[in-house]
Write an enzyme that holds these catalytic residues in place. Structure first.
Site, PDB file in Angstrom:
ATOM      1  N   GLY A 239       0.746  -1.245   0.000  1.00 38.44           N
ATOM      2  CA  GLY A 239       0.000   0.000   0.000  1.00 38.44           C
ATOM      3  C   GLY A 239       0.774   1.293   0.000  1.00 38.44           C
ATOM      4  O   GLY A 239       0.179   2.365  -0.156  1.00 38.44           O
ATOM      5  N   GLU A 275       3.824  -6.760   1.566  1.00 40.42           N
ATOM      6  CA  GLU A 275       3.330  -7.121   0.224  1.00 40.42           C
ATOM      7  C   GLU A 275       3.267  -5.899  -0.689  1.00 40.42           C
ATOM      8  O   GLU A 275       2.205  -5.544  -1.189  1.00 40.42           O
ATOM      9  CB  GLU A 275       1.915  -7.718   0.338  1.00 40.42           C
ATOM     10  CG  GLU A 275       1.788  -8.912   1.253  1.00 40.42           C
ATOM     11  CD  GLU A 275       0.336  -9.269   1.563  1.00 40.42           C
ATOM     12  OE1 GLU A 275      -0.574  -8.450   1.290  1.00 40.42           O
ATOM     13  OE2 GLU A 275       0.116 -10.375   2.069  1.00 40.42           O
ATOM     14  N   PRO A 276       4.377  -5.212  -0.919  1.00 42.91           N
ATOM     15  CA  PRO A 276       4.308  -4.039  -1.789  1.00 42.91           C
ATOM     16  C   PRO A 276       4.129  -4.434  -3.253  1.00 42.91           C
ATOM     17  O   PRO A 276       4.725  -5.409  -3.710  1.00 42.91           O
ATOM     18  CB  PRO A 276       5.674  -3.365  -1.584  1.00 42.91           C
ATOM     19  CG  PRO A 276       6.582  -4.475  -1.170  1.00 42.91           C
ATOM     20  CD  PRO A 276       5.749  -5.495  -0.455  1.00 42.91           C
ATOM     21  N   ARG A 278       2.651  -1.624  -5.949  1.00 41.08           N
ATOM     22  CA  ARG A 278       2.806  -0.370  -6.678  1.00 41.08           C
ATOM     23  C   ARG A 278       4.185   0.257  -6.495  1.00 41.08           C
ATOM     24  O   ARG A 278       4.784   0.741  -7.443  1.00 41.08           O
ATOM     25  CB  ARG A 278       1.730   0.609  -6.192  1.00 41.08           C
ATOM     26  CG  ARG A 278       1.616   1.889  -6.989  1.00 41.08           C
ATOM     27  CD  ARG A 278       0.658   2.863  -6.299  1.00 41.08           C
ATOM     28  NE  ARG A 278      -0.619   2.281  -5.946  1.00 41.08           N
ATOM     29  CZ  ARG A 278      -1.694   2.276  -6.736  1.00 41.08           C
ATOM     30  NH1 ARG A 278      -1.638   2.839  -7.914  1.00 41.08           N
ATOM     31  NH2 ARG A 278      -2.818   1.706  -6.331  1.00 41.08           N
ATOM     32  N   CYS A 346     -14.469   4.540 -28.003  1.00 45.20           N
ATOM     33  CA  CYS A 346     -15.739   5.264 -28.100  1.00 45.20           C
ATOM     34  C   CYS A 346     -16.387   5.456 -26.737  1.00 45.20           C
ATOM     35  O   CYS A 346     -17.469   4.906 -26.468  1.00 45.20           O
ATOM     36  CB  CYS A 346     -16.663   4.529 -29.044  1.00 45.20           C
ATOM     37  SG  CYS A 346     -15.882   4.238 -30.623  1.00 45.20           S
ATOM     38  N   GLU A 347     -15.726   6.168 -25.861  1.00 45.97           N
ATOM     39  CA  GLU A 347     -16.261   6.505 -24.545  1.00 45.97           C
ATOM     40  C   GLU A 347     -15.656   7.864 -24.166  1.00 45.97           C
ATOM     41  O   GLU A 347     -14.457   8.068 -24.344  1.00 45.97           O
ATOM     42  CB  GLU A 347     -15.779   5.525 -23.466  1.00 45.97           C
ATOM     43  CG  GLU A 347     -16.166   4.110 -23.696  1.00 45.97           C
ATOM     44  CD  GLU A 347     -17.005   3.532 -22.558  1.00 45.97           C
ATOM     45  OE1 GLU A 347     -17.387   4.284 -21.636  1.00 45.97           O
ATOM     46  OE2 GLU A 347     -17.266   2.328 -22.624  1.00 45.97           O
TER      47      GLU A 347
END
Ligand SMILES: *Cc1c(COP(=O)(O)O)cnc(C)c1O
Length: 421
Positions: A239, A275-276, A278, A346-347
């Site tokens: 986190g 538990e990294p 990112r 197409c959004e």
């Protein structure tokens, strides 16, 4: 710090010109830096120095086999959340005793495969899951090592979609009632209680929520030990956030995070797991894309690039910011003008940035989205029948395609037409 820097006017990935990779593989594509991945792992390893520890890379952030192999060689464990991730970790050469199985909805089949293939520990998130795991382990004649994931009811102060440690979130067992669940677990024949697990969210930019959560874990450790449990391992989750905007204040460093761990749980003599995801992979990757068109709209101008929300969903899903830079370094003093940077899907949500100040760009110019190594390729889809884009790993002056772009035929031929049509 990462290894994506301008050199001689061209963005490099380590010692390789990003434009050379683009010429070889075509855009869009992801590039990861071995040196950056290694550096980030090492920062955590050093931050926990002196404590018995295992850094379990959260592979949901980046699950390419080559990245997992590199992590395994550095001595990391892997945090997995599905059978697919478990099997990929094994395929990358990770031994079972370095694989931790997390996730709120593990099936009996996933439990069986992990128990047979070898597993360090299951992080169990509910009583029904505990009972299921006990039954599966007993049917195999083994004991499943477990930690209960406790929900400490702490506000992670992050985006609502990635906060997991409040009592209203679906994750974990309320810390107030977990003593009972531990007592039941301690009596189960197929269960071996080894520790406590907590994970309060992702992209945390302050240390205080960690400190609050880990302090509660420390208190719980004393209580559970008094109850007769041999709590010998603490899994403190992942986190820690990364700086997505260079101009903003930087989040805490791994060494400061390590100090919080030392201060809150260091005296307990437990093996520490973290538990990294990112922080290891995020700034170790960029997404490279080409400009298709520059479109002048009413009151705003659009830069239409060949990457889209199906390749990198974070901006549309989490309102996330990615720095976007030209691969050819702009001249000093080049005039900036605001552009909406959008993909071809197409959004309206297929928008990477609004009114972003950019130097002059033309058709076919290359741009790089920074900090795209985590929750980028892993969240990609083929929406709009756009094939998944390639991943490239750089190591010094070498690069290799670590996932090839599928051909259109491969994509089309995955579907089958039933006989009656
Ligand atoms: C997502 C997740 C992680 C990794 O989070 P990062 O913010 O990427 O560090 C770790 N543990 C669990 C249980 C997760 O769900």
């Amino acid at each position: 710090m990462d290894h994506f820097l301008y050199r001689d006017g061209v963005l490099h990935a380590e010692d390789v010109r990003v434009s050379d990779i683009a010429a070889a593989v075509g855009t869009p594509f992801y590039v990861y830096s071995t040196a950056t991945l290694t550096r980030h792992f090492t920062l955590f390893d050093e931050a926990l120095g002196g404590m018995d520890h295992l850094i379990c890379f959260a592979m949901k952030s980046n699950s390419n086999l080559a990245v997992l192999k590199l992590m395994g060689e550095l001595g990391a464990g892997i945090d997995v959340v599905s059978m697919g991730e478990y099997l990929k970790a094994k395929a990358a050469g990770l031994p079972g005793d370095r694989i931790v199985f997390s996730g709120v909805g593990k099936t009996r089949e996933e439990m069986r495969v992990a128990l047979e293939g070898g597993i360090r520990q299951f992080n169990v998130e509910s009583e029904p899951e505990l009972e299921a795991l006990n039954a599966v382990a007993m049917s195999l004649g083994v004991k499943a090592p477990i930690a209960l994931r406790v929900n400490p009811d702490v506000d992670a102060k992050t985006h609502a979609k990635i906060a997991t440690g409040k009592s209203e979130n679906k994750f974990g067992i309320p810390i107030a009632t977990c003593r009972d669940v531990y007592r039941r677990a301690g009596q189960m024949e197929g269960i071996d209680v080894v520790g406590i697990d907590v994970h309060i969210g992702s992209q945390l930019t302050q240390l205080e929520p960690f400190e609050l959560a880990f302090t509660k874990v420390a208190e719980l450790t004393e209580l559970l030990r008094a109850d007769g449990h041999d709590i010998r391992r603490l899994d403190l989750g992942g986190g820690l956030g990364i700086p997505y905007e260079r101009s903003n204040e930087a989040p805490p460093l791994p060494v400061e995070y390590g100090e919080v761990i030392r201060k809150t749980v260091g005296h307990l003599g437990c093996e520490i797991e973290i538990e990294p995801g990112r922080l290891i992979s995020g700034n170790a990757g960029i997404l490279v894309s080409s400009v298709i068109y520059l479109k002048h709209g009413e009151g705003r101008d659009f830069l239409i690039v060949d990457a889209a929300m199906n390749d990198l969903v974070r901006p549309s899903m989490y309102d996330a910011h990615h720095d976007i830079v030209p691969v050819i370094e702009p001249l000093a003093g080049a005039e900036q003008a605001p552009l909406d940077i959008v993909g071809p899907v197409c959004e309206t949500g297929d928008t990477f940035a609004k009114a972003r100040d950019m130097p002059p760009l033309r058709e076919d110019d290359l741009v790089a989205f920074r900090s795209a190594g985590a929750y980028g390729a892993v969240m990609a889809s083929e929406y709009n029948s756009r094939p998944l884009i390639p991943e490239v790993l750089v190591h010094g002056d070498q690069f290799a395609v670590i996932r090839a772009r599928p051909t259109y035929d491969e994509m089309i031929n995955r579907d089958t037409i039933p006989v009656w049509l």
